[in-house]
Scaffold this motif. Structure first.
Motif, short mmCIF file in Angstrom:
data_model
loop_
_atom_site.label_atom_id
_atom_site.label_comp_id
_atom_site.label_asym_id
_atom_site.label_seq_id
_atom_site.Cartn_x
_atom_site.Cartn_y
_atom_site.Cartn_z
N ALA A 1 0.83 -1.20 0.00
CA ALA A 1 0.00 0.00 0.00
C ALA A 1 0.86 1.26 0.00
CB ALA A 1 -0.93 0.00 1.21
N GLY A 2 2.09 1.15 0.48
CA GLY A 2 2.97 2.30 0.52
C GLY A 2 3.64 2.61 -0.80
N ASP A 3 4.13 1.56 -1.48
CA ASP A 3 4.92 1.81 -2.70
C ASP A 3 4.18 1.52 -4.00
OD1 ASP A 3 4.93 -0.97 -2.88
OD2 ASP A 3 7.07 -1.19 -2.47
N ALA A 4 2.96 0.99 -3.91
CA ALA A 4 2.13 0.73 -5.09
C ALA A 4 2.85 -0.11 -6.15
CB ALA A 4 1.65 2.04 -5.72
N GLU A 5 3.75 -0.97 -5.69
CA GLU A 5 4.48 -1.84 -6.62
C GLU A 5 3.54 -2.92 -7.16
OE1 GLU A 5 7.88 -3.65 -8.59
OE2 GLU A 5 7.39 -1.64 -7.88
N HIS B 1 13.76 2.60 -17.91
CA HIS B 1 12.31 2.43 -17.79
C HIS B 1 11.72 3.68 -17.14
CE1 HIS B 1 12.78 -1.83 -18.80
NE2 HIS B 1 13.80 -1.83 -17.97
N PRO B 2 11.64 4.78 -17.88
CA PRO B 2 11.21 6.06 -17.29
C PRO B 2 9.78 6.07 -16.77
CG PRO B 2 11.41 6.23 -19.69
CD PRO B 2 12.02 4.92 -19.30
N GLY B 3 8.98 5.08 -17.13
CA GLY B 3 7.62 5.01 -16.63
C GLY B 3 7.47 4.23 -15.34
N ASP B 4 8.58 3.76 -14.77
CA ASP B 4 8.56 2.97 -13.54
C ASP B 4 8.66 3.92 -12.34
OD1 ASP B 4 9.09 1.36 -11.31
OD2 ASP B 4 10.25 -0.09 -12.48
N ALA B 5 7.55 4.11 -11.63
CA ALA B 5 7.53 5.06 -10.52
C ALA B 5 8.54 4.72 -9.44
CB ALA B 5 6.12 5.12 -9.92
N ASN B 6 8.71 3.41 -9.16
CA ASN B 6 9.62 3.05 -8.08
C ASN B 6 11.09 3.19 -8.44
OD1 ASN B 6 8.14 2.59 -5.69
ND2 ASN B 6 7.23 0.77 -6.63
N ALA B 7 11.40 3.24 -9.72
CA ALA B 7 12.78 3.56 -10.11
C ALA B 7 13.11 4.98 -9.65
CB ALA B 7 12.95 3.42 -11.62
N LEU C 1 10.97 12.55 -6.78
CA LEU C 1 9.74 12.26 -6.04
C LEU C 1 8.51 12.79 -6.78
CD1 LEU C 1 10.92 12.95 -2.39
CD2 LEU C 1 10.33 10.73 -3.39
N GLU C 2 8.62 13.97 -7.34
CA GLU C 2 7.50 14.52 -8.11
C GLU C 2 7.23 13.67 -9.35
OE1 GLU C 2 7.88 19.22 -6.77
OE2 GLU C 2 8.79 18.55 -8.66
N ARG C 3 8.29 13.14 -9.93
CA ARG C 3 8.12 12.26 -11.09
C ARG C 3 7.42 10.97 -10.67
NH1 ARG C 3 11.48 12.29 -15.73
NH2 ARG C 3 10.57 10.93 -17.31
N ALA C 4 7.81 10.41 -9.54
CA ALA C 4 7.18 9.18 -9.04
C ALA C 4 5.69 9.38 -8.80
CB ALA C 4 7.87 8.71 -7.76
N ILE C 5 5.33 10.51 -8.19
CA ILE C 5 3.93 10.79 -7.88
C ILE C 5 3.13 11.03 -9.16
CG2 ILE C 5 2.38 12.47 -6.80
CD1 ILE C 5 4.52 12.70 -4.56
N ALA C 6 3.75 11.71 -10.13
CA ALA C 6 3.06 11.94 -11.40
C ALA C 6 2.77 10.62 -12.11
CB ALA C 6 3.90 12.84 -12.30
N LEU C 7 3.71 9.67 -12.00
CA LEU C 7 3.54 8.36 -12.64
C LEU C 7 2.56 7.49 -11.86
CD1 LEU C 7 7.26 7.67 -13.55
CD2 LEU C 7 5.39 7.91 -15.20
N GLN C 8 2.58 7.59 -10.53
CA GLN C 8 1.72 6.77 -9.69
C GLN C 8 1.16 7.64 -8.56
OE1 GLN C 8 -0.63 5.05 -8.32
NE2 GLN C 8 0.21 3.23 -9.32
N ARG D 1 -0.99 7.25 -6.43
CA ARG D 1 -1.33 6.56 -5.18
C ARG D 1 -0.08 6.05 -4.44
NH1 ARG D 1 -6.40 6.09 -4.27
NH2 ARG D 1 -6.05 4.52 -2.67
N HIS D 2 1.07 6.59 -4.80
CA HIS D 2 2.33 6.18 -4.15
C HIS D 2 2.45 6.92 -2.82
CE1 HIS D 2 6.45 5.01 -3.55
NE2 HIS D 2 6.55 4.47 -4.75
N ALA D 3 1.94 6.30 -1.76
CA ALA D 3 1.92 6.95 -0.45
C ALA D 3 3.32 7.27 0.05
CB ALA D 3 1.20 6.04 0.56
N ASP D 4 4.26 6.35 -0.14
CA ASP D 4 5.62 6.57 0.37
C ASP D 4 6.29 7.76 -0.31
OD1 ASP D 4 5.26 4.41 2.02
OD2 ASP D 4 6.46 3.02 0.81
N ALA D 5 6.02 7.97 -1.58
CA ALA D 5 6.60 9.13 -2.27
C ALA D 5 6.02 10.42 -1.71
CB ALA D 5 6.35 9.03 -3.77
#
Length: 257
Positions: free
Chosen positions: A29-33, A107-113, A146-153, A155-159
């Motif tokens: 639920a935190g990283d939306a992996e 893989h620029p579309g991978d939020a967790n990267a 971090l802003e990129r991660a949130i834009a991609l996902q 629901r990424h709570a940890d970001a």
């Protein structure tokens, strides 16, 4: 690589592949992996959730590109919570940051990267001092990733937690004026990030702890009562895996202090 410091409560969690699959939404639920398709990567996640961080790191790397995220998460959590030698801790964080940056480039579309690049650089920055890291330009890298991660996902709570912490730490170290003009930090945005993280994952002990820390950095001792309630809420959570156990123990340490 050498032997990593073991998770101190190894054996407390006994997840298997079926159980991790069944509880995946709650565990992540935190990283939306996304749930991995490769059984080797799933097994690496089983090791991670049980607290076998070094084995999870090695298994993730052995699984190739699909296992980089679990390898980075295991490496970062070990470095942040368990590595006792500061030089080794910083080296591990830089290693993870570099690997995540290469993953994001491929893989620029991978939020967790993007997230693990930011997390590793953020913890590294805390290790060398936030002020020094800002002078080196690391702050903008953390914020942008971090802003990129949130834009991609979204629901990424940890970001959201990490971005809230970024805004709080910058303002705490250099003040609102310089923090805003030079580093794009905002008290309002920081608090908004923490609140959004808890909307997305209300059972996250680290979100509660970081929100409490952020309140004290941004608004001082006048928010101590609210911060204490957040620490208490985090400390009372029944952890589902080894990482959450470390987060709960962190909350208890904050209360004891």
């Amino acid at each position: 690589m050498g032997q990593w410091t073991a998770f101190p409560r190894l054996g407390e969690f006994r997840h298997d592949a079926a159980g991790v699959t069944r509880q995946w939404a709650r565990l992540h639920a935190g990283d939306a992996e996304p749930l991995p398709a490769d059984p080797r990567v799933l097994e690496a996640w089983v090791l991670f959730h049980n607290g076998a961080f070094q084995q999870a790191h090695e298994a993730g790397l052995a699984a190739g590109e699909a296992g980089v995220t679990v390898a980075n998460k295991a490496c970062c959590i070990h470095a942040n919570y368990l590595e006792k030698k500061e030089k080794a801790r910083l080296e591990l964080l830089l290693e993870c940051a570099g690997r995540a940056a290469r993953q994001a480039a491929a893989h620029p579309g991978d939020a967790n990267a993007w997230y693990w690049q930011a997390y590793a650089l953020g913890r590294y920055s805390q290790g060398i001092s936030v002020a020094k890291a800002l002078a080196q330009g690391l702050g903008s890298k953390v914020k942008d990733a971090l802003e990129r991660a949130i834009a991609l996902q979204p629901r990424h709570a940890d970001a959201h937690v990490a971005l809230g912490a970024f805004h709080a730490e910058v303002i705490d170290k250099v003040g609102s004026l310089i923090g805003g003009m030079t580093h794009g930090a905002s008290k309002e945005t920081g608090l908004q990030m923490f609140r959004r993280a808890l909307q997305l994952h209300p059972e996250s002990p680290i979100a509660l702890v970081e929100y409490a820390n952020g309140l004290l950095m941004l608004e001082g001792d006048e928010r101590m009562e609210e911060a204490t309630r957040l620490y208490e809420q985090a400390a009372a959570i029944e952890p589902l895996d080894a990482m959450e156990r470390l987060d709960v123990e962190l909350a208890r340490a904050e209360l004891a202090a």
